[in-house]
Write a protein that holds these residues in place. Structure first.
Motif, mmCIF file in Angstrom:
data_model
loop_
_atom_site.group_PDB
_atom_site.id
_atom_site.type_symbol
_atom_site.label_atom_id
_atom_site.label_comp_id
_atom_site.label_asym_id
_atom_site.label_seq_id
_atom_site.Cartn_x
_atom_site.Cartn_y
_atom_site.Cartn_z
ATOM 1 N N GLU A 128 0.822 -1.219 0.000
ATOM 2 C CA GLU A 128 0.000 0.000 0.000
ATOM 3 C C GLU A 128 0.852 1.264 0.000
ATOM 4 N N THR A 129 1.911 1.279 0.808
ATOM 5 C CA THR A 129 2.713 2.497 0.978
ATOM 6 C C THR A 129 4.086 2.413 0.330
ATOM 7 N N GLY A 130 4.551 1.193 0.006
ATOM 8 C CA GLY A 130 5.879 1.028 -0.560
ATOM 9 C C GLY A 130 6.991 1.051 0.470
ATOM 10 N N VAL A 131 6.662 1.169 1.762
ATOM 11 C CA VAL A 131 7.674 1.216 2.820
ATOM 12 C C VAL A 131 8.324 -0.156 2.967
ATOM 13 N N VAL A 132 9.655 -0.151 3.058
ATOM 14 C CA VAL A 132 10.443 -1.373 3.146
ATOM 15 C C VAL A 132 10.915 -1.559 4.579
ATOM 16 N N GLN A 133 10.932 -2.809 5.052
ATOM 17 C CA GLN A 133 11.384 -3.054 6.415
ATOM 18 C C GLN A 133 12.034 -4.426 6.546
ATOM 19 N N PHE A 134 12.838 -4.560 7.594
ATOM 20 C CA PHE A 134 13.441 -5.845 7.958
ATOM 21 C C PHE A 134 13.437 -5.941 9.479
ATOM 22 N N PRO A 135 12.893 -7.054 10.014
ATOM 23 C CA PRO A 135 12.317 -8.185 9.296
ATOM 24 C C PRO A 135 10.896 -7.896 8.835
ATOM 25 N N ARG A 136 10.372 -8.783 8.015
ATOM 26 C CA ARG A 136 8.992 -8.688 7.567
ATOM 27 C C ARG A 136 8.065 -9.009 8.732
ATOM 28 N N SER A 137 6.926 -8.338 8.817
ATOM 29 C CA SER A 137 5.971 -8.591 9.890
ATOM 30 C C SER A 137 4.554 -8.380 9.350
ATOM 31 N N ARG A 138 3.577 -8.772 10.122
ATOM 32 C CA ARG A 138 2.184 -8.612 9.678
ATOM 33 C C ARG A 138 1.802 -7.135 9.614
ATOM 34 N N PRO A 154 4.869 5.092 8.630
ATOM 35 C CA PRO A 154 4.343 6.136 9.535
ATOM 36 C C PRO A 154 2.886 6.467 9.213
ATOM 37 N N ASN A 155 2.085 6.510 10.238
ATOM 38 C CA ASN A 155 0.680 6.903 10.121
ATOM 39 C C ASN A 155 -0.175 5.935 9.306
ATOM 40 N N ASN A 156 0.383 4.764 8.967
ATOM 41 C CA ASN A 156 -0.407 3.796 8.207
ATOM 42 C C ASN A 156 0.043 2.378 8.552
ATOM 43 N N PRO A 157 -0.251 1.919 9.764
ATOM 44 C CA PRO A 157 0.171 0.569 10.181
ATOM 45 C C PRO A 157 -0.702 -0.507 9.539
ATOM 46 N N ALA A 158 -0.597 -0.618 8.222
ATOM 47 C CA ALA A 158 -1.432 -1.571 7.481
ATOM 48 C C ALA A 158 -1.115 -3.000 7.911
ATOM 49 N N VAL A 159 -2.122 -3.852 7.879
ATOM 50 C CA VAL A 159 -1.978 -5.236 8.318
ATOM 51 C C VAL A 159 -2.035 -6.178 7.115
ATOM 52 N N ASP A 160 -1.106 -7.136 7.093
ATOM 53 C CA ASP A 160 -1.043 -8.173 6.059
ATOM 54 C C ASP A 160 -0.956 -7.587 4.655
ATOM 55 N N THR A 161 -0.142 -6.558 4.506
ATOM 56 C CA THR A 161 0.023 -5.935 3.181
ATOM 57 C C THR A 161 1.437 -6.132 2.620
ATOM 58 N N GLN A 162 2.282 -6.905 3.320
ATOM 59 C CA GLN A 162 3.684 -6.978 2.906
ATOM 60 C C GLN A 162 3.957 -8.137 1.963
ATOM 61 N N GLU A 163 4.825 -7.844 0.990
ATOM 62 C CA GLU A 163 5.322 -8.853 0.066
ATOM 63 C C GLU A 163 6.822 -9.030 0.314
ATOM 64 N N PRO A 164 7.399 -10.185 -0.032
ATOM 65 C CA PRO A 164 8.829 -10.397 0.187
ATOM 66 C C PRO A 164 9.673 -9.361 -0.558
#
Length: 498
Positions: free
Chosen positions: A380-390, A395-405
């Motif tokens: 949804e936002t394009g924000v990248v993170q490590f590690p991956r989480s649900r 910031p301001n958009n803690p979307a749930v289950d939107t992450q891809e590897p």
């Protein structure tokens, strides 16, 4: 124009550890007990860091071959040859596959117990592609052999790895044929549970082993392929015995000028990997139309014949063995070499006494995160993170289950902040670690490897390498993860060395 049914080599990669132990350091330290070794004190041998083994070196050679692309779906078979695999009963090729983020349906095979493990792996890869069971086979070979102190092998050996891919498209070296002899000629052996090889008498090995078995194998291959010895441009054969290559070339009807450099002066013999290491080194300077005869002795002999194609020019920017040899750091501390190879007992202190049992369930459930350095990207936002989480860290958009590897291993990064810690336990103090910030987003706190005190600085560009994280000595388990190493100007290093 290539025939439709032709197969051959489609790419190559190589890896030689950055540390190069000066042989005079070895001979000087042991002169009191082995003065006969002084004559072998010229040049240098490659020396793996404490966190390198056959698996990590094979991963680096394969990454050099595969390049920076995240898509490795074209690899459907992996053959790994080594006599120093870290696990006697665990698929070592499976560790390599996980680190390279290959698809799960890849065929992965370990090939061991012989100095011909590298060429046997290559023959298996060629056979798999020829039979149609694989479209693209990745072949890796690596060795890091232990020796007793104050012996000739300590000076002759080196650590290293090579990788080759086999397929039908974009062939850089056409496969013309091979011949193998299997002979239980015991020039050396290492029993189950033993750390060191037991070596037999050199003259016997030269005269009855190499001088008898190699010419017979080569003659059979040339007859099988209808190739005249005069057509061979490169005679590639690992051998630690001086001038034996010239004798064997003459016995095979080959010109002395066609003998390939064994690299003994600059890295030593890298065991079962060395035939492929030499082949990669030769391919990096070979020209279209040249024929390469690859010979590997051990428990018999493998002989393979290749013809270089016009597409070899596609490999001109590859790091390979030439680039790995140029990226070097002289090491004169013989005690460090002994310590890194577990050949001396040393006091690690209380901070080194932790129980490092690995939770195998956690390792399995997070395999791509730990072994492949795969994080997450919010769709949804394009924000990248490590590690991956649900939950996304956007910031301001803690979307749930939107992450891809999202794969980090091949992405550029730089050091944001760092520390050189003398208090925590380290195999090579001080313990360097810091926050790595990646191009395109994401940051990871991780160890920094292959650096000396005073070399690290904020803003330094780094790349990721697959290394040993720590050891569980109680259970004999190695834990792997990724580390950061500085991106160095290899061209300037090569000029300085010259």
């Amino acid at each position: 124009m290539m025939a439709q049914n032709e197969i051959g080599l489609t790419a190559f990669g190589g890896y030689i550890p950055r540390l190069r132990l000066q042989r005079k350091s070895i001979t000087a330290a042991n002169a009191w007990i082995a003065p006969n070794l002084v004559s072998k004190g010229r040049g240098e041998r490659s020396m793996g860091n404490w966190d390198e083994d056959s698996v990590t070196m094979a991963v680096e050679a394969a990454r050099d071959l595969l390049g920076r692309s995240d898509d490795r779906s074209h690899v459907d078979a992996l053959f790994f040859g080594s006599t120093t695999m870290p696990f006697a009963d665990r698929l070592n090729a499976g560790i390599i596959s996980a680190a390279l983020t290959l698809d799960r349906d890849v065929q992965a095979v370990d090939i061991a117990s012989t100095q011909r493990a590298g060429t046997t792996s290559l023959l298996q890869g060629l056979g798999a592609v020829a039979a149609g069971s694989a479209e693209q086979a990745l072949v890796c070979a690596a060795d890091r052999r232990k020796t007793r102190a104050a012996c000739a092998q300590e000076l002759e050996f080196g650590d290293g790895a090579a990788a080759l891919s086999v397929g039908r498209d974009n062939i850089i070296a056409r496969y013309l044929g091979s011949h193998t002899q299997t002979v239980d000629f015991v020039d050396h052996f290492r029993g189950s549970g033993e750390e060191f090889d037991y070596n037999w008498e050199e003259r016997w090995i030269r005269d009855e082993g190499y001088s008898t078995i190699v010419p017979d194998t080569v003659r059979a291959l040339l007859q099988k392929t209808s190739v005249n010895p005069s057509e061979i441009t490169h005679f590639v054969m690992p051998c630690v015995f001086p001038k034996l290559g010239q004798k064997l070339a003459k016995a095979c009807g080959l010109e002395q000028t066609k003998i390939a450099d064994t690299l003994s002066a600059v890295c030593g013999e890298t065991g079962s990997a060395h035939a492929l290491v030499m082949l990669v080194h030769t391919l990096q300077t070979a020209k279209p139309g040249e024929k390469i005869l690859l010979v590997n002795f051990g428990g018999g002999c493998d002989a393979l014949l290749f013809e270089v194609t016009d597409l070899i020019s596609n490999m001109s920017g590859r790091r390979g063995i030439l680039g790995a040899l140029a990226d070097r750091q002289e090491e004169t501390n013989y005690m460090k070499f002994l310590t890194f190879n577990g050949l001396v007992e040393w006091e690690r202190g209380m901070r080194g006494e932790q129980d490092k049992k690995t939770a195998l369930t956690t390792l399995y459930r997070n395999e791509d995160t730990i072994m492949g350095l795969v994080g997450g990207r919010c769709t949804e936002t394009g924000v990248v993170q490590f590690p991956r989480s649900r939950i996304s860290v956007a910031p301001n958009n803690p979307a749930v289950d939107t992450q891809e590897p999202y794969k980090f291993a091949e992405r550029q990064a730089h050091i944001l902040s760092w520390s050189a810690d003398y208090l925590s336990f380290s195999m090579n103090p001080p313990n360097h670690y810091g926050m790595m910030v990646f191009e395109g987003g994401g940051r990871i706190m991780m160890d920094i490897a292959d650096v000396a005190p005073g070399e690290v600085d904020s803003g330094m560009e780094v790349r990721m390498v697959f290394r040993i994280k720590d050891f569980d000595d109680q259970r004999g388990f190695k834990r792997y993860f990724w580390k950061a190493v500085p991106v160095r100007d290899v061209a300037k290093q090569a000029q300085a060395a010259e």
